[in-house]
Design an enzyme around this catalytic site. Structure first.
Site, PDB file in Angstrom:
ATOM      1  N   LYS A   1      62.019  33.493  52.810  1.00 60.41           N
ATOM      2  CA  LYS A   1      60.550  33.507  52.861  1.00 60.41           C
ATOM      3  C   LYS A   1      59.918  34.840  52.446  1.00 60.41           C
ATOM      4  O   LYS A   1      58.798  35.148  52.813  1.00 60.41           O
ATOM      5  CB  LYS A   1      60.015  33.088  54.254  1.00 60.41           C
TER       6      LYS A   1
ATOM      7  N   SER B   1      55.702  32.128  57.569  1.00 61.29           N
ATOM      8  CA  SER B   1      56.109  31.266  56.459  1.00 61.29           C
ATOM      9  C   SER B   1      57.337  30.441  56.874  1.00 61.29           C
ATOM     10  O   SER B   1      57.417  29.237  56.610  1.00 61.29           O
ATOM     11  CB  SER B   1      56.419  32.139  55.240  1.00 61.29           C
TER      12      SER B   1
ATOM     13  N   HIS C   1      70.601  34.701  49.734  1.00 59.62           N
ATOM     14  CA  HIS C   1      70.093  35.268  50.987  1.00 59.62           C
ATOM     15  C   HIS C   1      71.209  36.027  51.713  1.00 59.62           C
ATOM     16  O   HIS C   1      71.072  36.369  52.891  1.00 59.62           O
ATOM     17  CB  HIS C   1      69.595  34.163  51.931  1.00 59.62           C
TER      18      HIS C   1
HETATM   19  S1  PPS Z   1      62.928  30.610  50.393  1.00 59.25           S
HETATM   20  O1  PPS Z   1      62.884  29.269  50.994  1.00 59.25           O
HETATM   21  O2  PPS Z   1      63.623  31.553  51.267  1.00 59.25           O
HETATM   22  O3  PPS Z   1      63.468  30.619  49.062  1.00 59.25           O
HETATM   23  O4  PPS Z   1      61.401  31.053  50.364  1.00 59.25           O
HETATM   24  P1  PPS Z   1      60.813  32.233  49.470  1.00 59.25           P
HETATM   25  O5  PPS Z   1      60.665  31.749  48.091  1.00 59.25           O
HETATM   26  O6  PPS Z   1      61.583  33.479  49.678  1.00 59.25           O
HETATM   27  O7  PPS Z   1      59.381  32.489  50.115  1.00 59.25           O
HETATM   28  C1  PPS Z   1      58.394  31.481  50.124  1.00 59.25           C
HETATM   29  C2  PPS Z   1      57.062  32.170  50.235  1.00 59.25           C
HETATM   30  O8  PPS Z   1      56.719  32.765  48.964  1.00 59.25           O
HETATM   31  C3  PPS Z   1      55.446  32.263  48.560  1.00 59.25           C
HETATM   32  N1  PPS Z   1      55.327  32.237  47.095  1.00 59.25           N
HETATM   33  C4  PPS Z   1      54.375  32.939  46.434  1.00 59.25           C
HETATM   34  N2  PPS Z   1      53.430  33.795  46.869  1.00 59.25           N
HETATM   35  C5  PPS Z   1      52.603  34.344  45.937  1.00 59.25           C
HETATM   36  N3  PPS Z   1      52.675  34.056  44.628  1.00 59.25           N
HETATM   37  C6  PPS Z   1      53.613  33.197  44.141  1.00 59.25           C
HETATM   38  N4  PPS Z   1      53.644  32.939  42.833  1.00 59.25           N
HETATM   39  C7  PPS Z   1      54.520  32.613  45.066  1.00 59.25           C
HETATM   40  N5  PPS Z   1      55.549  31.725  44.959  1.00 59.25           N
HETATM   41  C8  PPS Z   1      56.024  31.521  46.201  1.00 59.25           C
HETATM   42  C9  PPS Z   1      55.411  30.870  49.177  1.00 59.25           C
HETATM   43  O9  PPS Z   1      54.120  30.337  49.145  1.00 59.25           O
HETATM   44  C10 PPS Z   1      55.927  31.181  50.559  1.00 59.25           C
HETATM   45  O10 PPS Z   1      55.012  31.901  51.373  1.00 59.25           O
HETATM   46  P2  PPS Z   1      53.927  31.220  52.339  1.00 59.25           P
HETATM   47  O11 PPS Z   1      53.338  32.347  53.119  1.00 59.25           O
HETATM   48  O12 PPS Z   1      54.636  30.244  53.199  1.00 59.25           O
HETATM   49  O13 PPS Z   1      52.915  30.575  51.431  1.00 59.25           O
END
Ligand code: PPS
Length: 291
Positions: free
Chosen positions: A45, A130, A100
């Site tokens: 996340k 998240s 991870h």
């Molecule tokens: S995972 O499941 O561990 O792979 O998740 P991960 O991709 O690390 O984290 C997911 C959060 O990243 C946000 N996200 C983004 N934020 C801003 N811009 C872009 N382009 C973007 N893409 C993914 C996603 O919305 C999750 O955060 P939250 O706060 O839940 O929205």
């Protein structure tokens, strides 16, 4: 209080979930690295899928100009998942992986500065929030509807990928063993173009101004959400209950303020605050904070 045994096993102190096996995870320490390999390493996340998409856009012209239709999950597979559909040996060079894993479980060859690693961190309150929302729709995670209970599990590392602080502190304190670029979710959010250029520079990839513009445009939250290659909405129904949430949920800095009470915030700081001060990271808790 242990996470559901149904979904989780522990290997060398680290909790793993579905889509993998102990044999696969244990084999990764001997996994043969190529010098050209690139890894995105994160605690869950923290912006993994975002960075995955950015790297696909930077490294693949076909991905950038839309002539090649390949999901980022296939282009940049997860190292620790044991998926029949992905054969690591046949990935085009440079191979790119997401992981991870904590620093001490990655392929041994990565130490001695072989391969390139991009490690992304995010402020841990947003990570936790998240993660909480994520666990509501992922069938591979234990559902804990009570946020307070989820927070206690997060703080004690009783979640997949274990303790956030151990993960981050581990990678930072062993940075010298690796060829590694550290980025934060918040800096990507504040100035995506600069983050893309930093990544290009680290990878030695030269893109034209227009190509950089195209990467930035396609990596915004709004555009990624619409992009079936990037939004993870093709996840099989047995893994994710799509009517209950989205991988790309909100994409903001400071969402923790919408859910955490003052008492929960104090409790969080009490548990993690001291160790966080030892990290060489300036945490950004609100998009308007100075960076
Ligand atoms: S995972 O499941 O561990 O792979 O998740 P991960 O991709 O690390 O984290 C997911 C959060 O990243 C946000 N996200 C983004 N934020 C801003 N811009 C872009 N382009 C973007 N893409 C993914 C996603 O919305 C999750 O955060 P939250 O706060 O839940 O929205």
């Amino acid at each position: 209080m242990e996470p559901s045994k149904e979904y989780v096993f522990k290997y060398k102190g680290f909790y793993f979930g579905a889509i993998t096996t102990l044999e696969h995870v244990a084999s990764l320490e001997d996994f043969e690295i190529k010098d050209s390999d690139i890894f995105i390493a994160t605690y869950p996340k923290s912006g993994t899928v975002w960075t995955q998409n950015i790297l696909a856009l930077i490294m693949s012209e076909g991905h950038r100009n839309g002539t090649e239709n390949m999901a980022t999950m296939d282009r940049i597979p997860w190292l620790e998942y044991d998926m029949e559909s992905v054969d690591f040996a046949t990935l085009p060079s440079p191979r790119i992986f997401a992981t991870h894993l904590p620093y001490y479980l990655v392929p041994r060859d990565m130490r001695n500065k072989r391969a390139r690693i991009i490690y992304v961190t995010r402020n841990p309150k947003d990570v936790m929030v998240s993660y909480y929302h994520f666990s509501k729709f992922m069938n591979t995670l234990k559902k804990i509807p009570d946020f307070n209970l989820f927070m206690e599990r997060f703080l004690s590392g009783k979640v997949l990928a274990s303790s956030w602080i151990d993960h981050v502190a581990g990678w930072y304190s062993h940075a010298e063993d690796f060829n590694i670029l550290f980025l934060t979710y918040e800096e990507m959010k504040k100035d995506l173009r600069s983050a893309v250029l930093k990544i290009c520079n680290f990878l030695g990839k030269k893109l034209s101004e227009e190509e950089v513009d195209s990467v930035v445009r396609q990596a915004t939250f709004e555009n990624m959400r619409k992009d079936p290659r990037a939004n993870y909405e093709n996840m099989p129904e047995e893994l994710a209950e799509k009517n209950k949430g989205k991988f790309l949920r909100k994409g903001t800095v400071g969402d923790w303020k919408n859910i955490m009470t003052v008492a929960q915030n104090e409790r969080f700081d009490k548990v993690l605050g001291e160790r966080m001060k030892t990290l060489p990271i300036k945490f950004v808790w609100d998009i308007n904070d100075e960076m």
